[in-house]
Design an enzyme around this catalytic site. Structure first.
Site, short mmCIF file in Angstrom:
data_model
loop_
_atom_site.label_atom_id
_atom_site.label_comp_id
_atom_site.label_asym_id
_atom_site.label_seq_id
_atom_site.Cartn_x
_atom_site.Cartn_y
_atom_site.Cartn_z
N GLY A 1 0.84 -1.18 0.00
CA GLY A 1 0.00 0.00 0.00
C GLY A 1 0.88 1.24 0.00
O GLY A 1 2.03 1.18 0.47
N GLN B 1 2.94 9.95 1.54
CA GLN B 1 4.24 9.27 1.56
C GLN B 1 5.12 9.62 0.36
O GLN B 1 6.32 9.35 0.38
CB GLN B 1 4.05 7.74 1.59
CG GLN B 1 3.40 7.25 2.88
CD GLN B 1 3.28 5.75 2.87
OE1 GLN B 1 2.31 5.21 2.34
NE2 GLN B 1 4.25 5.05 3.44
N CYS C 1 5.61 -0.14 7.46
CA CYS C 1 5.26 1.03 6.65
C CYS C 1 6.51 1.45 5.89
O CYS C 1 7.60 1.50 6.47
CB CYS C 1 4.81 2.15 7.58
SG CYS C 1 4.34 3.66 6.71
N LEU C 2 6.36 1.75 4.61
CA LEU C 2 7.52 2.15 3.81
C LEU C 2 8.16 3.43 4.33
O LEU C 2 9.33 3.69 4.08
CB LEU C 2 7.12 2.31 2.34
CG LEU C 2 6.65 1.03 1.65
CD1 LEU C 2 6.21 1.33 0.21
CD2 LEU C 2 7.73 -0.04 1.65
N HIS D 1 -4.73 1.21 7.54
CA HIS D 1 -3.36 1.74 7.64
C HIS D 1 -3.16 2.89 6.64
O HIS D 1 -2.65 3.95 7.01
CB HIS D 1 -2.36 0.60 7.39
CG HIS D 1 -0.93 1.03 7.38
ND1 HIS D 1 -0.01 0.58 8.31
CD2 HIS D 1 -0.24 1.86 6.54
CE1 HIS D 1 1.17 1.14 8.04
NE2 HIS D 1 1.06 1.92 6.97
N GLU D 2 -3.58 2.66 5.39
CA GLU D 2 -3.39 3.69 4.36
C GLU D 2 -4.29 4.90 4.61
O GLU D 2 -3.88 6.05 4.43
CB GLU D 2 -3.64 3.12 2.96
CG GLU D 2 -2.72 1.97 2.57
CD GLU D 2 -1.25 2.27 2.77
OE1 GLU D 2 -0.84 3.43 2.63
OE2 GLU D 2 -0.51 1.33 3.11
N HIS E 1 -2.92 7.35 6.99
CA HIS E 1 -1.92 8.26 6.43
C HIS E 1 -2.55 9.58 5.96
O HIS E 1 -1.94 10.64 6.06
CB HIS E 1 -1.22 7.62 5.22
CG HIS E 1 -0.06 6.74 5.57
ND1 HIS E 1 1.07 7.21 6.18
CD2 HIS E 1 0.16 5.42 5.36
CE1 HIS E 1 1.94 6.22 6.35
NE2 HIS E 1 1.41 5.11 5.86
NI NI Z 1 2.31 3.20 5.83
#
Ligand code: NI
Length: 182
Positions: free
Chosen positions: A45, A50, A98-99, A140-141, A144
């Site tokens: 995701g 991000q 998470c990236l 989660h996304e 953000h």
């Molecule tokens: Ni994330």
């Protein structure tokens, strides 16, 4: 084009994102760049903040995990202006990463099922119900877009134990093999 992924500590990740319209500049290109960036970093995701844009847009593609979780086979989506309209009281805990927070994985407890309304990549309205792993990825996304990160949701004790690692990420002292921005 691969875009740099903004790391924990960058203020963009903490801002509230805003809705977009069809005439948002180069939206198709942006979405395709986000997929390319996510695949390069082996993510499932990626949310627009991000990659430095505070707009209500995230993408998911968890189909590569379908060997272990068959329900993920077709789980590739673009979510524009999403609204989660329902969350169950029942929760489940899944280990998240998470990236933007490389090399940290923690169990997070979240509602097991949700309803979400959004616009797809053609700006068509969609309403869907998701449960389990897919519901967790979406939450989660979605977080953000509201400036919330998964480490905000772990216990104060776990968080304290992670603090030095988080501080290192903020300073860019992190071992990753994808392009990042502090
Ligand atoms: Ni994330």
């Amino acid at each position: 084009m691969i875009l740099p992924i903004y790391l924990y500590g960058n203020p963009i990740l903490r801002k509230q994102s805003v809705d977009i319209t069809k005439d948002y500049p180069d939206i198709e290109k942006l979405i395709s760049n986000m997929f390319e960036t996510m695949y390069r970093a082996d993510g499932v995701g990626l949310a627009a903040p991000q990659i430095g844009k505070n707009i209500n847009l995230f993408i998911v593609d968890a189909s590569r995990l379908a060997d272990d979780r068959p329900e993920l086979k077709d789980f590739k989506r673009v979510f524009i202006n999403p609204k989660i309209t329902f969350l169950t009281d029942e929760t489940i805990g899944i280990e998240e990463g998470c990236l933007s927070i490389p090399n940290i994985h923690e169990f997070v407890q979240r509602p097991k099922e949700l309803s979400i309304s959004y616009l797809n990549e053609k700006f068509e309205p969609v309403t869907e119900v998701y449960s389990d792993y897919r519901a967790i990825v979406i939450q989660h996304e979605y977080d953000h877009l509201n400036g919330i990160l998964f480490v905000d949701k772990i216990s104060p004790l776990r968080r304290r134990l992670l603090q030095s690692k988080l501080n290192n990420i903020t300073r860019g002292k992190v071992d990753v093999d994808y392009k990042v921005k502090i």
